[in-house]
Scaffold this active site. Structure first.
Site, PDB file in Angstrom:
ATOM      1  N   GLY A  11       0.770  -1.248   0.000  1.00  0.00           N
ATOM      2  CA  GLY A  11       0.000   0.000   0.000  1.00  0.00           C
ATOM      3  C   GLY A  11       0.796   1.289   0.000  1.00  0.00           C
ATOM      4  O   GLY A  11       0.266   2.346   0.361  1.00  0.00           O
ATOM      5  N   ASN A  13       1.821   3.090  -2.576  1.00  0.00           N
ATOM      6  CA  ASN A  13       1.244   4.050  -3.536  1.00  0.00           C
ATOM      7  C   ASN A  13      -0.071   4.622  -3.004  1.00  0.00           C
ATOM      8  O   ASN A  13      -0.377   5.791  -3.231  1.00  0.00           O
ATOM      9  CB  ASN A  13       1.041   3.398  -4.903  1.00  0.00           C
ATOM     10  CG  ASN A  13       2.328   3.366  -5.704  1.00  0.00           C
ATOM     11  OD1 ASN A  13       2.791   4.402  -6.181  1.00  0.00           O
ATOM     12  ND2 ASN A  13       2.923   2.183  -5.827  1.00  0.00           N
ATOM     13  N   ARG A  64     -15.385 -14.767 -10.471  1.00  0.00           N
ATOM     14  CA  ARG A  64     -14.931 -13.388 -10.674  1.00  0.00           C
ATOM     15  C   ARG A  64     -16.108 -12.422 -10.794  1.00  0.00           C
ATOM     16  O   ARG A  64     -16.075 -11.304 -10.278  1.00  0.00           O
ATOM     17  CB  ARG A  64     -14.071 -13.317 -11.942  1.00  0.00           C
ATOM     18  CG  ARG A  64     -13.440 -11.939 -12.165  1.00  0.00           C
ATOM     19  CD  ARG A  64     -12.716 -11.864 -13.499  1.00  0.00           C
ATOM     20  NE  ARG A  64     -11.692 -12.874 -13.633  1.00  0.00           N
ATOM     21  CZ  ARG A  64     -10.468 -12.769 -13.125  1.00  0.00           C
ATOM     22  NH1 ARG A  64     -10.122 -11.693 -12.464  1.00  0.00           N
ATOM     23  NH2 ARG A  64      -9.593 -13.744 -13.287  1.00  0.00           N
ATOM     24  N   MET A  89      -3.849  -7.004  -7.230  1.00  0.00           N
ATOM     25  CA  MET A  89      -3.364  -8.171  -7.966  1.00  0.00           C
ATOM     26  C   MET A  89      -4.470  -9.052  -8.539  1.00  0.00           C
ATOM     27  O   MET A  89      -4.308 -10.267  -8.648  1.00  0.00           O
ATOM     28  CB  MET A  89      -2.447  -9.005  -7.050  1.00  0.00           C
ATOM     29  CG  MET A  89      -1.252  -8.245  -6.532  1.00  0.00           C
ATOM     30  SD  MET A  89      -0.176  -7.648  -7.860  1.00  0.00           S
ATOM     31  CE  MET A  89       0.692  -9.159  -8.256  1.00  0.00           C
ATOM     32  N   LEU A  92      -9.222  -7.493 -13.925  1.00  0.00           N
ATOM     33  CA  LEU A  92     -10.594  -6.975 -13.939  1.00  0.00           C
ATOM     34  C   LEU A  92     -11.247  -7.293 -15.275  1.00  0.00           C
ATOM     35  O   LEU A  92     -10.635  -7.132 -16.333  1.00  0.00           O
ATOM     36  CB  LEU A  92     -10.580  -5.466 -13.695  1.00  0.00           C
ATOM     37  CG  LEU A  92     -10.096  -5.075 -12.294  1.00  0.00           C
ATOM     38  CD1 LEU A  92      -9.837  -3.578 -12.209  1.00  0.00           C
ATOM     39  CD2 LEU A  92     -11.087  -5.513 -11.221  1.00  0.00           C
ATOM     40  N   ASN A 106      -4.012   2.827 -13.282  1.00  0.00           N
ATOM     41  CA  ASN A 106      -3.106   1.864 -12.659  1.00  0.00           C
ATOM     42  C   ASN A 106      -1.697   2.420 -12.701  1.00  0.00           C
ATOM     43  O   ASN A 106      -1.354   3.211 -13.580  1.00  0.00           O
ATOM     44  CB  ASN A 106      -3.148   0.530 -13.418  1.00  0.00           C
ATOM     45  CG  ASN A 106      -2.270  -0.534 -12.770  1.00  0.00           C
ATOM     46  OD1 ASN A 106      -2.227  -0.654 -11.531  1.00  0.00           O
ATOM     47  ND2 ASN A 106      -1.545  -1.307 -13.571  1.00  0.00           N
ATOM     48  N   HIS A 108       2.262   1.075 -12.916  1.00  0.00           N
ATOM     49  CA  HIS A 108       3.038  -0.131 -13.248  1.00  0.00           C
ATOM     50  C   HIS A 108       4.523   0.221 -13.189  1.00  0.00           C
ATOM     51  O   HIS A 108       4.928   1.265 -13.708  1.00  0.00           O
ATOM     52  CB  HIS A 108       2.646  -0.624 -14.648  1.00  0.00           C
ATOM     53  CG  HIS A 108       3.330  -1.903 -15.018  1.00  0.00           C
ATOM     54  ND1 HIS A 108       2.907  -3.127 -14.548  1.00  0.00           N
ATOM     55  CD2 HIS A 108       4.424  -2.145 -15.771  1.00  0.00           C
ATOM     56  CE1 HIS A 108       3.709  -4.070 -15.010  1.00  0.00           C
ATOM     57  NE2 HIS A 108       4.637  -3.510 -15.754  1.00  0.00           N
ATOM     58  N   ASP A 144      -2.155  -4.232 -18.555  1.00  0.00           N
ATOM     59  CA  ASP A 144      -1.089  -3.213 -18.610  1.00  0.00           C
ATOM     60  C   ASP A 144      -0.937  -2.587 -19.995  1.00  0.00           C
ATOM     61  O   ASP A 144       0.178  -2.218 -20.399  1.00  0.00           O
ATOM     62  CB  ASP A 144       0.263  -3.828 -18.174  1.00  0.00           C
ATOM     63  CG  ASP A 144       0.236  -4.316 -16.738  1.00  0.00           C
ATOM     64  OD1 ASP A 144      -0.504  -3.738 -15.921  1.00  0.00           O
ATOM     65  OD2 ASP A 144       0.953  -5.282 -16.424  1.00  0.00           O
TER      66      ASP A 144
HETATM   67  C1  GRF Z   1       4.093  -1.120  -7.218  1.00  0.00           C
HETATM   68  O1  GRF Z   1       5.400  -1.377  -7.654  1.00  0.00           O
HETATM   69  C2  GRF Z   1       3.178  -0.882  -8.381  1.00  0.00           C
HETATM   70  O2  GRF Z   1       3.799  -0.265  -9.449  1.00  0.00           O
HETATM   71  C3  GRF Z   1       2.763  -2.279  -8.760  1.00  0.00           C
HETATM   72  O3  GRF Z   1       2.647  -2.972  -7.548  1.00  0.00           O
HETATM   73  C4  GRF Z   1       3.489  -2.356  -6.573  1.00  0.00           C
HETATM   74  C5  GRF Z   1       2.600  -1.997  -5.418  1.00  0.00           C
HETATM   75  O4  GRF Z   1       3.318  -1.471  -4.341  1.00  0.00           O
HETATM   76  N1  GRF Z   1       1.552  -2.255  -9.546  1.00  0.00           N
HETATM   77  P1  GRF Z   1       2.556  -0.763  -3.158  1.00  0.00           P
HETATM   78  O5  GRF Z   1       1.543  -1.774  -2.633  1.00  0.00           O
HETATM   79  O6  GRF Z   1       1.880   0.460  -3.692  1.00  0.00           O
HETATM   80  O7  GRF Z   1       3.587  -0.437  -2.136  1.00  0.00           O
END
Ligand code: GRF
Length: 197
Positions: A11, A13, A64, A89, A92, A106, A108, A144
């Site tokens: 978490g 981000n 799903r 993870m 969708l 998103n 990435h 992606d």
């Molecule tokens: C990040 O590297 C993001 O780019 C990828 O998953 C990771 C998540 O990290 N999609 P966090 O949970 O936000 O720390």
């Protein structure tokens, strides 16, 4: 604008988005943080920041479709207008994408379209790229592969390890994700990825 942040783990981000949202001049707020995984650090961090948190464990649903129906319902209950995937993870399906069409972002950890999917930093090192980075993109049904909104480049160093590269890229993720959300909410990024400043 009301954000719904979907997480599955650490978490960081989500925290970067929450810190941006706490600023007076930021045009969005987090309405809810949802995890599909119980007991993850991201849920604790969100709760500690006073955010509303929800757990929707995908294993509690027969398929799903049922999982996503509950997720959509919950996000709508919280009046979510923009969905931010932040280390979420689960793939969708069309149903979810349609429910929030052009309003799912998103982050990435590579310069897409290079290295989509998993083992991203491993792939970058295996290919010997000199520059990697991170990408904020719109989410479509293809993994992606939606329109790119914002990217940051990060040089790969000699003898870089996966962990060292990941950590340097993560710092940039925390910069560009809140910035991309701000630009998107303020209307500077259109749904096709074009920057119109
Ligand atoms: C990040 O590297 C993001 O780019 C990828 O998953 C990771 C998540 O990290 N999609 P966090 O949970 O936000 O720390």
């Amino acid at each position: 604008m009301n954000l719904g942040v979907l997480i599955s783990g650490r978490g960081s981000n989500m925290v970067a988005l929450a810190q941006a949202c706490a600023r007076d001049d930021y045009p969005a707020r987090i309405a809810v943080v949802v995890s599909n995984q119980p007991g993850v650090a991201g849920l604790d961090k969100a709760a500690a920041m006073g955010l509303s948190t929800e757990l929707i464990d995908h294993r509690d649903f027969p398929d799903r479709d049922a999982f996503e129906a509950r997720l959509i319902e919950l996000l709508q209950q919280h009046n979510v207008q923009l969905v931010c995937l932040a280390g979420f993870m689960r793939l969708l399906s069309r149903r979810f994408i349609e429910a929030f069409r052009d309003h799912i972002l998103n982050i990435h950890p590579s310069l897409l379209p290079s290295f989509p999917g998993l083992r991203v930093h491993e792939q970058a090192l295996e290919h010997g790229v000199r520059i990697s980075g991170c990408t904020v993109h719109l989410v479509t049904e293809d993994l992606d592969a939606g329109p790119i909104l914002l990217q940051a480049a990060v040089p790969v160093q000699q003898d870089d390890s996966v962990d060292a590269l990941a950590a340097r890229i993560l710092e940039q993720e925390h910069q560009i994700y809140p910035e991309a959300v701000r630009l998107f909410v303020e209307g500077y990024l259109n749904p096709h990825g074009a920057l119109s400043i």
